[in-house]
Design a protein around this motif. Sequence first.
Motif, PDB file in Angstrom:
ATOM      1  N   LEU A  36       0.948  -0.464   0.390  1.00  0.00           N
ATOM      2  CA  LEU A  36       0.075  -0.247   0.224  1.00  0.00           C
ATOM      3  C   LEU A  36       0.701   1.633  -0.099  1.00  0.00           C
ATOM      4  O   LEU A  36       0.253   2.532  -0.600  1.00  0.00           O
ATOM      5  N   MET A  37       1.611   0.772   0.765  1.00  0.00           N
ATOM      6  CA  MET A  37       3.074   2.242   0.741  1.00  0.00           C
ATOM      7  C   MET A  37       3.449   2.674  -0.837  1.00  0.00           C
ATOM      8  O   MET A  37       3.303   4.222  -1.176  1.00  0.00           O
ATOM      9  N   ILE A  38       3.977   1.635  -1.806  1.00  0.00           N
ATOM     10  CA  ILE A  38       4.244   2.123  -3.035  1.00  0.00           C
ATOM     11  C   ILE A  38       3.437   2.456  -3.634  1.00  0.00           C
ATOM     12  O   ILE A  38       3.576   2.638  -4.785  1.00  0.00           O
ATOM     13  N   SER A  39       2.299   1.460  -3.222  1.00  0.00           N
ATOM     14  CA  SER A  39       1.068   2.229  -4.049  1.00  0.00           C
ATOM     15  C   SER A  39       0.638   3.671  -4.501  1.00  0.00           C
ATOM     16  O   SER A  39       0.008   3.964  -5.087  1.00  0.00           O
ATOM     17  N   VAL A  40       0.959   4.292  -2.899  1.00  0.00           N
ATOM     18  CA  VAL A  40      -0.215   5.743  -2.471  1.00  0.00           C
ATOM     19  C   VAL A  40       1.107   6.674  -3.587  1.00  0.00           C
ATOM     20  O   VAL A  40       0.864   7.395  -4.242  1.00  0.00           O
ATOM     21  N   VAL A  41       2.573   5.524  -3.487  1.00  0.00           N
ATOM     22  CA  VAL A  41       3.436   6.847  -3.868  1.00  0.00           C
ATOM     23  C   VAL A  41       3.363   6.357  -4.902  1.00  0.00           C
ATOM     24  O   VAL A  41       3.686   7.526  -6.492  1.00  0.00           O
ATOM     25  N   LEU A  42       3.049   5.063  -6.315  1.00  0.00           N
ATOM     26  CA  LEU A  42       3.163   5.696  -7.597  1.00  0.00           C
ATOM     27  C   LEU A  42       1.889   5.889  -7.693  1.00  0.00           C
ATOM     28  O   LEU A  42       1.727   7.081  -9.455  1.00  0.00           O
ATOM     29  N   ALA A  43       0.584   5.739  -6.894  1.00  0.00           N
ATOM     30  CA  ALA A  43      -0.061   6.805  -7.666  1.00  0.00           C
ATOM     31  C   ALA A  43       0.272   8.045  -7.404  1.00  0.00           C
ATOM     32  O   ALA A  43      -0.518   8.889  -8.452  1.00  0.00           O
ATOM     33  N   SER A  44       0.672   8.787  -6.281  1.00  0.00           N
ATOM     34  CA  SER A  44       0.778  10.199  -6.002  1.00  0.00           C
ATOM     35  C   SER A  44       2.134  10.762  -7.532  1.00  0.00           C
ATOM     36  O   SER A  44       1.678  12.082  -7.579  1.00  0.00           O
ATOM     37  N   ALA A  45       2.612  10.107  -7.826  1.00  0.00           N
ATOM     38  CA  ALA A  45       3.485  10.206  -9.041  1.00  0.00           C
ATOM     39  C   ALA A  45       2.720  10.090 -10.461  1.00  0.00           C
ATOM     40  O   ALA A  45       3.008  11.401 -11.062  1.00  0.00           O
ATOM     41  N   ILE A  46       1.757   8.890 -10.710  1.00  0.00           N
ATOM     42  CA  ILE A  46       1.382   9.346 -11.983  1.00  0.00           C
ATOM     43  C   ILE A  46      -0.417  10.574 -11.737  1.00  0.00           C
ATOM     44  O   ILE A  46      -0.193  10.426 -12.920  1.00  0.00           O
ATOM     45  N   ALA A  47      -0.307  10.764 -10.568  1.00  0.00           N
ATOM     46  CA  ALA A  47      -1.966  11.440 -10.997  1.00  0.00           C
ATOM     47  C   ALA A  47      -1.733  12.593 -11.694  1.00  0.00           C
ATOM     48  O   ALA A  47      -2.792  12.936 -12.670  1.00  0.00           O
ATOM     49  N   PRO A  48      -0.583  13.095 -11.687  1.00  0.00           N
ATOM     50  CA  PRO A  48      -0.053  14.229 -13.003  1.00  0.00           C
ATOM     51  C   PRO A  48      -0.627  13.732 -14.001  1.00  0.00           C
ATOM     52  O   PRO A  48      -1.677  15.300 -14.515  1.00  0.00           O
ATOM     53  N   LEU A  49      -0.389  13.053 -14.658  1.00  0.00           N
ATOM     54  CA  LEU A  49      -0.467  12.763 -16.042  1.00  0.00           C
ATOM     55  C   LEU A  49      -1.756  12.684 -16.410  1.00  0.00           C
ATOM     56  O   LEU A  49      -2.223  12.505 -17.098  1.00  0.00           O
ATOM     57  N   VAL A  50      -2.852  11.693 -15.266  1.00  0.00           N
ATOM     58  CA  VAL A  50      -4.526  11.254 -15.485  1.00  0.00           C
ATOM     59  C   VAL A  50      -4.756  12.565 -15.384  1.00  0.00           C
ATOM     60  O   VAL A  50      -5.700  12.354 -16.593  1.00  0.00           O
ATOM     61  N   ASN A  51      -4.224  13.264 -14.555  1.00  0.00           N
ATOM     62  CA  ASN A  51      -5.539  14.854 -14.544  1.00  0.00           C
ATOM     63  C   ASN A  51      -5.118  15.307 -15.923  1.00  0.00           C
ATOM     64  O   ASN A  51      -5.693  16.190 -16.327  1.00  0.00           O
ATOM     65  N   ALA A  52      -3.768  15.781 -16.417  1.00  0.00           N
ATOM     66  CA  ALA A  52      -3.530  16.084 -17.806  1.00  0.00           C
ATOM     67  C   ALA A  52      -4.786  15.461 -18.574  1.00  0.00           C
ATOM     68  O   ALA A  52      -5.099  16.206 -19.594  1.00  0.00           O
ATOM     69  N   ALA A  53      -4.516  14.006 -18.710  1.00  0.00           N
ATOM     70  CA  ALA A  53      -5.181  13.721 -20.272  1.00  0.00           C
ATOM     71  C   ALA A  53      -7.035  13.667 -19.239  1.00  0.00           C
ATOM     72  O   ALA A  53      -7.841  13.363 -20.312  1.00  0.00           O
ATOM     73  N   GLU A  54      -7.628  14.101 -17.974  1.00  0.00           N
ATOM     74  CA  GLU A  54      -8.413  14.304 -18.167  1.00  0.00           C
ATOM     75  C   GLU A  54      -9.119  15.511 -18.281  1.00  0.00           C
ATOM     76  O   GLU A  54     -10.558  15.766 -19.011  1.00  0.00           O
ATOM     77  N   LYS A  55      -7.957  16.525 -18.509  1.00  0.00           N
ATOM     78  CA  LYS A  55      -8.245  17.864 -18.924  1.00  0.00           C
ATOM     79  C   LYS A  55      -8.832  18.051 -20.640  1.00  0.00           C
ATOM     80  O   LYS A  55      -9.212  19.078 -20.972  1.00  0.00           O
ATOM     81  N   ILE A  56      -8.425  17.175 -21.121  1.00  0.00           N
ATOM     82  CA  ILE A  56      -8.259  17.217 -22.349  1.00  0.00           C
ATOM     83  C   ILE A  56      -9.644  16.396 -22.876  1.00  0.00           C
ATOM     84  O   ILE A  56     -10.023  15.117 -23.696  1.00  0.00           O
ATOM     85  N   ARG A  57     -10.757  16.298 -22.092  1.00  0.00           N
ATOM     86  CA  ARG A  57     -12.429  15.474 -22.575  1.00  0.00           C
ATOM     87  C   ARG A  57     -12.186  14.119 -22.317  1.00  0.00           C
ATOM     88  O   ARG A  57     -13.254  13.474 -23.102  1.00  0.00           O
ATOM     89  N   PRO A  59     -12.298  10.581 -20.756  1.00  0.00           N
ATOM     90  CA  PRO A  59     -12.567   9.691 -19.346  1.00  0.00           C
ATOM     91  C   PRO A  59     -11.782   9.659 -18.621  1.00  0.00           C
ATOM     92  O   PRO A  59     -10.320   8.718 -18.765  1.00  0.00           O
ATOM     93  N   ARG A  60     -11.846   9.696 -16.860  1.00  0.00           N
ATOM     94  CA  ARG A  60     -10.517   9.380 -15.985  1.00  0.00           C
ATOM     95  C   ARG A  60      -9.936   8.283 -16.396  1.00  0.00           C
ATOM     96  O   ARG A  60      -8.681   7.391 -16.477  1.00  0.00           O
ATOM     97  N   TRP A  61     -10.969   7.660 -16.746  1.00  0.00           N
ATOM     98  CA  TRP A  61     -10.079   4.804 -16.338  1.00  0.00           C
ATOM     99  C   TRP A  61      -9.622   5.285 -17.496  1.00  0.00           C
ATOM    100  O   TRP A  61      -8.638   4.189 -17.739  1.00  0.00           O
ATOM    101  N   LEU A  62      -9.983   5.831 -19.058  1.00  0.00           N
ATOM    102  CA  LEU A  62      -8.984   5.586 -20.135  1.00  0.00           C
ATOM    103  C   LEU A  62      -7.517   6.080 -19.684  1.00  0.00           C
ATOM    104  O   LEU A  62      -6.614   5.687 -20.585  1.00  0.00           O
ATOM    105  N   GLY A  63      -8.078   7.914 -18.980  1.00  0.00           N
ATOM    106  CA  GLY A  63      -6.712   8.299 -19.011  1.00  0.00           C
ATOM    107  C   GLY A  63      -5.276   7.516 -17.888  1.00  0.00           C
ATOM    108  O   GLY A  63      -4.400   7.861 -18.819  1.00  0.00           O
ATOM    109  N   VAL A  64      -6.142   6.627 -17.456  1.00  0.00           N
ATOM    110  CA  VAL A  64      -5.012   5.605 -16.233  1.00  0.00           C
ATOM    111  C   VAL A  64      -4.413   4.399 -17.326  1.00  0.00           C
ATOM    112  O   VAL A  64      -3.400   4.373 -17.324  1.00  0.00           O
ATOM    113  N   ILE A  65      -5.252   4.211 -17.834  1.00  0.00           N
ATOM    114  CA  ILE A  65      -5.108   3.009 -18.693  1.00  0.00           C
ATOM    115  C   ILE A  65      -3.667   3.845 -19.646  1.00  0.00           C
ATOM    116  O   ILE A  65      -3.151   2.543 -19.767  1.00  0.00           O
ATOM    117  N   ILE A  66      -4.226   4.376 -20.532  1.00  0.00           N
ATOM    118  CA  ILE A  66      -3.534   4.959 -21.807  1.00  0.00           C
ATOM    119  C   ILE A  66      -1.976   5.517 -20.983  1.00  0.00           C
ATOM    120  O   ILE A  66      -0.630   5.169 -21.547  1.00  0.00           O
TER     121      ILE A  66
END
Length: 358
Positions: A36-57, A59-66
Amino acid sequence: MSEQRKSISLSDLFLIVATFFVVVLLWQLRSLLVILMISVVLASAIAPLVNAAEKIRLPRWLGVIIVYVSLISGLIGAGLIIGPSVSEQIQRLASKLPMYLDNLWNAAENLALRLGITQIESVEEFFDLQSVANWLLRSSQQLLVRSFGFTRGFIGGVVNLILSLVISAYMVAGSKNLIQGLVSLFPQPWDQRLREQVIPIARRMGGYIQGRVLVSAILGVVITVGLRILGLSEFALALGVIAGFTNLIPFVGPVLGAIPALIVAIPQSDLTFLWVLLLFVIIQNVETYVLDPLLVGSSVRVRPLYQLLAVLGGTQVLGIIGAVIVPPWVAGVGVLVENLYLQPKLLSEEKSAPTAES
């Protein structure tokens, strides 16, 4: 009065017993906690990229996969391109290690003679290179054992890494519901206060990992090119990869990454050794005074002493894994301490100061 004392003592006893069982439960689930500690660190590092994908409309789940597929494909591609060369160079380096250690000892003897130390036997008794090499080997083995102690070996470590990636993907995809569910466990007004800290914590933890990975990648490339120019092309790629990976560990990582290159440079010539040493000194200073403040320090804002203690403590408990994942957790906890304790305390002192003077 006696009934009140009896009820207090029973409640205290219940609290002690409950705390004991919670500690035992957490110890039994220590492997899951590390995941869980590793997962939280990875999620925190990846989240900005997913948020950027979400800004171009998207879906969040698709941004995570990409994002995850792109990163994993990039890592696999890099491994396929340089992996065979790195593996082959490391194997040749390991086979020549005894010769390099002999050269190191001969260089130490020559240096002792230049300094006027003629009693080499006493130096050998004081500084036994074989004993030092055995100690380093045992320490490395213990560090690896401690690193894999929570994962039951190398295969378990790979499985847990895959689990961490999957869990972090779920965390990023369902971050809003996850955060809402966690903060709802706390009473008011702490639920709202903690909800406000989630984004700053994620930014600081993610910024730390992003900065360290970027700095390590830059230094790995620079060291590889520099060693090729200095005549160590036979092992330049392997030494650059080793230095890049060790640089993920703050403070001690750059030193650990420089040692193999310096050992390999000794048989070449004194001038080559000095040039390699100068290369690592320059790179270390550039990292300390330029790259770290620019790419890591500006987002983390954790004092160097606390980072060093986090590295040492994480290494002691979790080995190499702890040296990498504990510092971002310390950075995240620093957000809570700063925003929920230090700033309110400072505001309270500023408000009470005029009253005290009057």
